[in-house]
Design an enzyme around this catalytic site. Structure first.
Site, short mmCIF file in Angstrom:
data_model
loop_
_atom_site.label_atom_id
_atom_site.label_comp_id
_atom_site.label_asym_id
_atom_site.label_seq_id
_atom_site.Cartn_x
_atom_site.Cartn_y
_atom_site.Cartn_z
N LYS A 55 0.82 -1.21 0.00
CA LYS A 55 0.00 0.00 0.00
C LYS A 55 0.85 1.25 0.00
CE LYS A 55 -4.15 -2.00 2.01
NZ LYS A 55 -5.06 -2.09 3.14
N LYS B 198 -5.37 -10.46 -6.62
CA LYS B 198 -6.58 -10.77 -5.85
C LYS B 198 -7.67 -9.73 -6.15
CE LYS B 198 -5.69 -8.03 -1.79
NZ LYS B 198 -5.61 -7.80 -0.40
N LYS C 131 -10.94 -4.12 -3.48
CA LYS C 131 -11.70 -2.89 -3.60
C LYS C 131 -10.82 -1.75 -4.11
CE LYS C 131 -13.06 -3.86 0.72
NZ LYS C 131 -13.77 -3.96 1.99
#
Ligand code: TYM
Length: 333
Positions: free
Chosen positions: A113, A196, A199
């Site tokens: 991230k 994967k 969102k």
């Protein structure tokens, strides 16, 4: 005594997706029948990305509505919002004080991230996120934490912190195990079947959302990326797209992959995708409808969450008091 489970989900988007549902939420529903279940909407974790207050409020309510819609029963499970139970932040701080900097730096979710958003836009909260997650879990002394594969490392850290605390200050925490069902723990993006389903994907074209219309989801499944072959067989290396669709089909119907493969001998990808779209939308349609109904009565939702927070707070405050005592903090007279 009945064993306890705890898990959490972030209210960061308008809808949960099929990865959340198959990887984690279906197990939440199952486990509430056999375990004392605590399920938390982790709104404080959602503050690690930039917040639009009106949207966040809406998404927290939509999260509660979706959890009820998939079958979380507030009579069986304690459903609550993280920020309603202050002990989460309080225990989070304690864990920040016993986690090594290097240890936190090895968390792959943080690395991924922070790399995506760049050093300047990476907030400290993203770095300390796993310690708050450890607090979410350990406050409730659960035996099991039902999650998808991407959470494995955070659960490992949680176990390490529980063991570390127990060996330094006395046996306060139950050391929990991750409950990860291999066959559904990593649902992939339909457009990028080697990543994967997430969102935060750059495009939602490969993400099946629980609250999306059946038509939109049918379209996404029919446009799923496959390969140039023709056989519907499971081979994650060579046929990542088809394998993902097979996993989804199997997870939803409860059938085995070989029995599904057998049904499509001599048929093409088109027939297969059509059937995947059908089983997915058949199972999501009632969830969407129920969630939209729950959302119509905000007062009822807030009441469920109030009762949940009260129950959660009682357990969490006790654990926090035990932790403070073990650490030698003086109780307020
Ligand atoms: P979150 O909100 O990203 O996801 C919620 C759950 O969905 C699972 N999941 C998936 N499973 C299979 N395939 C996928 N593509 C997929 N994408 C997501 C996740 O593994 C998770 O179980 N850090 C956590 C939230 C959290 C938490 C906790 C979880 C905070 N505190 C305490 C458990 C216990 C997260 O970001 O999940």
């Amino acid at each position: 005594m009945v064993k306890r489970v705890l898990s959490g989900i972030q209210p960061t988007h308008d809808s949960f997706h099929l990865g959340n549902y198959l990887g984690a939420l279906q197990q939440w529903v199952e486990l509430q029948s056999t375990h004392d279940a605590y399920y938390c909407i982790v709104d404080l974790h959602a503050l690690t990305v930039e917040v639009d207050p009106a949207l966040l409020r809406k998404r927290i309510l939509a999260s509660a509505a979706q959890l009820l819609a998939i079958g979380i029963n507030p009579e069986k499970s304690t459903l609550f919002i993280q920020s309603h139970v202050p002990a989460h932040n309080q225990l989070g701080w304690v864990f920040e004080c016993i986690t090594g900097f290097g240890e936190a730096n090895r968390m792959t979710q943080f690395k991924d991230k922070s790399q995506k958003s760049g050093a300047d836009r990476t907030v400290v909260g993203l770095f300390t996120y796993p310690m708050l997650q450890a607090a979410d879990i350990l406050l409730y002394q659960p035996e099991l934490v039902p999650v998808g594969e991407d959470q494995r490392q955070h659960i490992e850290l949680t176990r390490d912190l529980a063991q570390r605390f127990n060996s330094s200050y006395g046996e306060v925490f139950t050391v929990p195990g991750a409950h990860i069902l291999k066959s559904k723990a990593k649902i992939m993006d339909l457009q990028e079947p080697t990543s994967k389903m997430s969102k935060s994907a750059t495009s939602l074209a490969g993400v099946i959302e629980l609250l999306d219309t059946p038509e939109a989801n049918i379209k996404k499944i029919k446009s799923a990326v496959t390969d140039t072959g023709r056989e519907v067989t499971f081979d994650e290396e060579q046929k990542a797209g088809i394998s993902n669709l097979l996993s989804i089909f199997a997870a939803i119907t409860g059938r085995s992959i070989p029995s599904i493969e057998a049904d499509y001998v001599g048929k093409g990808y088109g027939d297969f995708k059509k059937d995947v779209a059908e089983v997915v939308t058949d199972s999501l349609k009632p969830i969407r409808e129920a969630a939209l109904t729950y959302l119509k009565d905000e007062g009822a939702l807030l009441e469920i969450l109030r009762v949940g927070a009260e129950r959660a707070d009682a357990v969490a405050s006790q654990t926090l008091a035990d932790v403070y005592q073990a650490l030698g903090l003086l109780p307020r007279a």
